[in-house]
Every structure is written in C-alpha cells, then in structure tokens.
Design an enzyme around this catalytic site. Structure first.
Site, PDB file in Angstrom:
ATOM      1  N   LYS A 211       0.840  -1.201   0.000  1.00 23.34           N
ATOM      2  CA  LYS A 211       0.000   0.000   0.000  1.00 23.34           C
ATOM      3  C   LYS A 211       0.874   1.249   0.000  1.00 23.34           C
ATOM      4  O   LYS A 211       2.090   1.177   0.226  1.00 23.34           O
ATOM      5  CB  LYS A 211      -0.920   0.001   1.221  1.00 23.34           C
ATOM      6  CG  LYS A 211      -0.193   0.081   2.560  1.00 23.34           C
ATOM      7  CD  LYS A 211      -1.172   0.049   3.710  1.00 23.34           C
ATOM      8  CE  LYS A 211      -0.433   0.147   5.051  1.00 23.34           C
ATOM      9  NZ  LYS A 211      -1.354   0.172   6.201  1.00 23.34           N
TER      10      LYS A 211
ATOM     11  N   TYR B 279      16.725  29.733   9.146  1.00 20.94           N
ATOM     12  CA  TYR B 279      15.540  30.542   9.465  1.00 20.94           C
ATOM     13  C   TYR B 279      15.311  30.608  10.970  1.00 20.94           C
ATOM     14  O   TYR B 279      15.385  29.609  11.682  1.00 20.94           O
ATOM     15  CB  TYR B 279      14.301  29.935   8.810  1.00 20.94           C
ATOM     16  CG  TYR B 279      14.200  30.201   7.330  1.00 20.94           C
ATOM     17  CD1 TYR B 279      14.023  31.502   6.847  1.00 20.94           C
ATOM     18  CD2 TYR B 279      14.251  29.163   6.421  1.00 20.94           C
ATOM     19  CE1 TYR B 279      13.922  31.749   5.493  1.00 20.94           C
ATOM     20  CE2 TYR B 279      14.151  29.397   5.053  1.00 20.94           C
ATOM     21  CZ  TYR B 279      13.988  30.705   4.593  1.00 20.94           C
ATOM     22  OH  TYR B 279      13.876  30.942   3.251  1.00 20.94           O
TER      23      TYR B 279
END
Length: 358
Positions: free
Chosen positions: A35, A254
């Site tokens: 899956k 950042y």
C-alpha cells in the site's frame, strides 16, 4: 546536471527481506503489503522483487489494476474493502480479494449479481476501533456471508493495535479472537509486521508484513529488528553543495534557532522539506557525511539543510551525504524528528529522482 538528491531502491534487499520474513512463518502464506505506493518506494519499481510472495495487499484500485495488467497472477487483497456498491464490478473483473468490515457492504454483496464469487476477508474489530465487526457479531456476519451467492472463499482478518509494545499486548486480543471464532472453520489472517516477527502464535494461515519488508522497524526503533538481518531498501542521499565558516555567536538558518557557541564549519546539503525530509527534525539529527556521523544544525529549509562539519575535515563540496539508509536507519532519523519511519518513507516527494539497483 540535476540536483544531487536521490532515492535509491535496492530490490535485492527487498527480496532478501521477503525471504527472511517468509522463513519466520513456514506454515503460513504471505501477503506482501504494498500500500501507499509500496511504502513510498514505488510499486512499479518493487513488485517484481516480491514475485515469490503468495499475494499482494494494498488499498487503491489503481495499484491493483497496475499489478494485474503487469501480469501478476497472485491474489490481490484490498485492505479497506470497497467504497461504493458499484466497485464490485471492478473487483470481480480483476479478480480481487476484498475486506468486508461494515453492514452496508454486506447489503451490497447481497444485491450484486456476481458471475464469479468474490473472495472475502471478514474484518474483525479487535480493539483497534477503526474497521471491522465486533467479536460478538462475527458468527452472525459469517453466517450471512455464507448465504450470499456473490461471496466465495471467506478468511477471517484482524489487526493488533499494540503488537509493537510486547507480548502482554498480544495475549488478550488473541484470546478474544479465538473465543469469537472458535466454531468457524476458516483461514485466519491476523499478523501484521510486529506479530509476524515476534509472535508465531498469531501466524495461522496468512501473515501481512508491511514496513518490515522495506527494512524498517514496526516499533520505530532500529535496534529491535537487528537480529533479523532486515536490510534497508531505500537510501536517501545528496551532497554538500556549499560550506560556510561561521564564527562563534552566529545564528544559522531561518529564525536563528541554532546559534554557534564556537567557530564551526557548516555544510549545506541539497535536501529539504520539499523533498520529504522532516521540517520538524531538530538540531542534532544525525547525517552521514564522508564516512562519518555528523549532526544537523538549524531549521530545515524547503530545499536545504545544514550540518556541522567541524569534526569532519574530510568533507568538502561534493561529498556524498546519506540522509537515511544503510548507515543511518530511517527509524533513527524518525526518532530524532519525533515521528516514525513509515512517515518518512512515504513522504519522499515527486521531485526526488529514484534509481533502482539490484
């Protein structure tokens, strides 16, 4: 030349892992769970390496059809069953096996004029509380299914919510399953990855290994699967594309969430959260650079992340970096980032080139 980030899929490792798991349950058949596009590895890249499996288990019709049209003859199990009554025509046409977990699906099967009976997995809710009939209703549902012309072979299916936490969390749900199904003559399919590895009493006629096929741990801890010699199938790698000499007291990345306390040599890696690397991975997350374990510093950017190369003098621009793989198990990175290996493997984005090796 394209950006140096790359995901490498080792199909030999995948075949090895399947053989290893199969040997743990010699009396059982194996559903290879593919899956989520084979847990992010790419179903089209992987299914042939699993050719010795007894069946493939997945969710999407598109993936099931891909396998059938590629010539796969083994059973294909739809783990979430069908979603609309008219899906049954497609299920019959492609000879799929389907989970049945709700009353409305029973009604749909009762109304469906099948030309060839459909194999069914009767899903039992054994404490997961997602899909399935409660144990006290299993006999009634079984009897209903046996009367339906559209239904062929019936297998009993369940799941263990806490199999990765130890044997105490297997005994009670397994006992509940045995009590609920004691009078039913049918194959059983209960064992997920953790149960397949550690609890042979759950193996019965079918097991459903998932993440372990890809060399990751169902507990989220890489050391737990070391005794089984399961090999990582995916390696996410990149390169150092720049190096900064940063003085003490400087912020990096950042928000300056990391500040140097001494002079540091900082490498910039071409990998960021737009590639699937976890943005929430904190400073200190391990990275393998030029044969040495290093640590990230600062906030992961969209396209780049930073690593401390102060103690890695051999690293230079162009040095190969492993983000996860043979040297750094994906579970180790996931633990550092407060998540699980499943998420990282399935999160690698489309802009990352994939290479297959064997």
């Amino acid at each position: 030349m394209s950006r140096p980030i790359r995901a490498t899929i080792n199909t030999t490792a995948l075949s090895h892992n399947l053989r290893t798991i199969t040997a743990l349950a010699p009396a059982a058949k194996v559903w290879s769970v593919v899956k989520a596009n084979a847990y992010g590895h790419g179903l089209a890249r992987c299914y042939q390496a699993l050719a010795s499996t007894d069946g493939y288990a997945l969710l999407n019709y598109e993936e099931a059809i891909l396998l059938r049209e590629a010539g796969v003859a083994q059973p294909i199990l739809l783990l979430e069953g069908f979603f609309k009554p008219n899906d049954l025509a497609l299920i019959e046409a492609y000879q799929l096996t389907v989970a049945v977990h709700s009353d409305w699906q029973l009604r749909a099967l009762a109304d469906y004029p099948a030309k060839k009976p459909i194999a069914v997995y009767l899903k039992i809710n054994n404490g997961m509380n997602r899909l399935g009939f409660s144990p006290d209703k299993v006999r009634t549902v079984w009897q209903t299914l046996k009367t339906l012309p559209a239904v062929g072979d019936i297998t009993l299916m369940s799941h263990f919510a806490r199999a990765d936490e130890g044997p105490a969390f297997i005994r009670e749900p397994l006992q509940r399953l045995e009590q609920a199904t004691a009078t039913l003559q049918a194959p059983r399919c209960y064992a997920n990855s953790a149960a397949s590895l550690w609890y042979p009493e759950t193996h019965h006629q079918w097991i459903r290994p998932g993440v372990v096929l890809y060399g990751a741990s169902p507990t989220g801890c890489a050391i737990d699967i070391e005794p089984f010699d399961l090999r990582p199938v995916m390696t996410l790698s990149s390169e150092i594309i720049a190096i900064q000499q940063v003085a003490a007291g400087e912020g990096i990345g950042y928000g300056h969430r990391y500040t140097t306390t001494t002079a540091q040599r900082i490498g910039i890696i071409a990998c960021g959260y737009a590639d699937g690397y976890p943005r929430h991975a904190p400073s200190g997350t391990p990275v393998w650079v030029a044969g040495k374990r290093c640590k990230t510093v600062g906030t992961v950017s969209m396209d780049m992340l930073m690593v401390d190369l102060t103690d890695c003098p051999d690293a230079t621009i162009g040095s190969v970096v492993e983000l996860w793989g043979a040297q750094l198990p994906v579970d180790t990175i996931a633990q550092a980032a407060g998540t699980v290996g499943y998420e990282l493997l399935t999160s690698v984005t489309q802009r990352v080139p994939f290479t297959v090796i064997s």
